[in-house]
Design a protein around this motif. Structure first.
Motif, PDB file in Angstrom:
ATOM      1  N   ASP A  53       0.843  -1.200   0.000  1.00 18.47           N
ATOM      2  CA  ASP A  53       0.000   0.000   0.000  1.00 18.47           C
ATOM      3  C   ASP A  53       0.880   1.253   0.000  1.00 18.47           C
ATOM      4  O   ASP A  53       0.376   2.358   0.015  1.00 18.47           O
ATOM      5  CB  ASP A  53      -0.990   0.011   1.176  1.00 18.47           C
ATOM      6  N   GLN A  54       2.191   1.078  -0.023  1.00 21.36           N
ATOM      7  CA  GLN A  54       3.134   2.194  -0.058  1.00 21.36           C
ATOM      8  C   GLN A  54       4.207   1.898  -1.107  1.00 21.36           C
ATOM      9  O   GLN A  54       4.746   0.795  -1.141  1.00 21.36           O
ATOM     10  CB  GLN A  54       3.829   2.371   1.300  1.00 21.36           C
ATOM     11  N   PHE A  83       1.022  -2.385   6.614  1.00 25.27           N
ATOM     12  CA  PHE A  83      -0.069  -1.596   6.048  1.00 25.27           C
ATOM     13  C   PHE A  83      -0.282  -0.318   6.848  1.00 25.27           C
ATOM     14  O   PHE A  83      -0.266  -0.328   8.077  1.00 25.27           O
ATOM     15  CB  PHE A  83      -1.371  -2.403   6.002  1.00 25.27           C
TER      16      PHE A  83
END
Length: 111
Positions: A53-54, A83
């Motif tokens: 997610d990054q 996350f």
């Protein structure tokens, strides 16, 4: 007298198990933010676990202390992430420059 950074690193297999996602990425750009943090943008080259997610990691600007790690645009890093948090790069972090392909061989194909 110079003070170094002291840390105990987790073996990569333990770091892999506790991470939500792991990938090999190439740093495409790095810039110092107003709060003196280097933010590096990566592209994923090989996904080893989960779905990131990054696609950035942060590190201290080099003048901020002894636990910094060098960010080199164009180099590959193995990124261990949780996350909702930006992965961090410093001399004691799980995320680090990928120097040898065999560092990740054990994680390929779900190992």
């Amino acid at each position: 007298m110079t003070l170094g950074c002291s840390c105990s690193e987790l073996p990569l297999d333990r770091a892999f198990k506790r991470a939500d996602y792991v990938y090999v990425g190439r740093v495409m750009s790095a810039a110092v933010t107003p709060d003196e943090v280097v933010e590096s943008q990566l592209i994923v080259q090989e996904l080893l676990k989960g779905e990131p997610d990054q696609y950035v990691f942060t590190s201290a600007a080099s003048h901020n202390g002894g636990c910094t790690a060098v960010v080199v645009v164009g180099e590959q890093y193995i990124v261990f992430g949780q996350f909702g948090k930006k992965p961090v790069l410093h001399s004691c972090s799980d995320t680090k420059m990928l120097q040898y392909p065999e560092q990740i061989e054990e994680f390929r194909n779900g190992s």
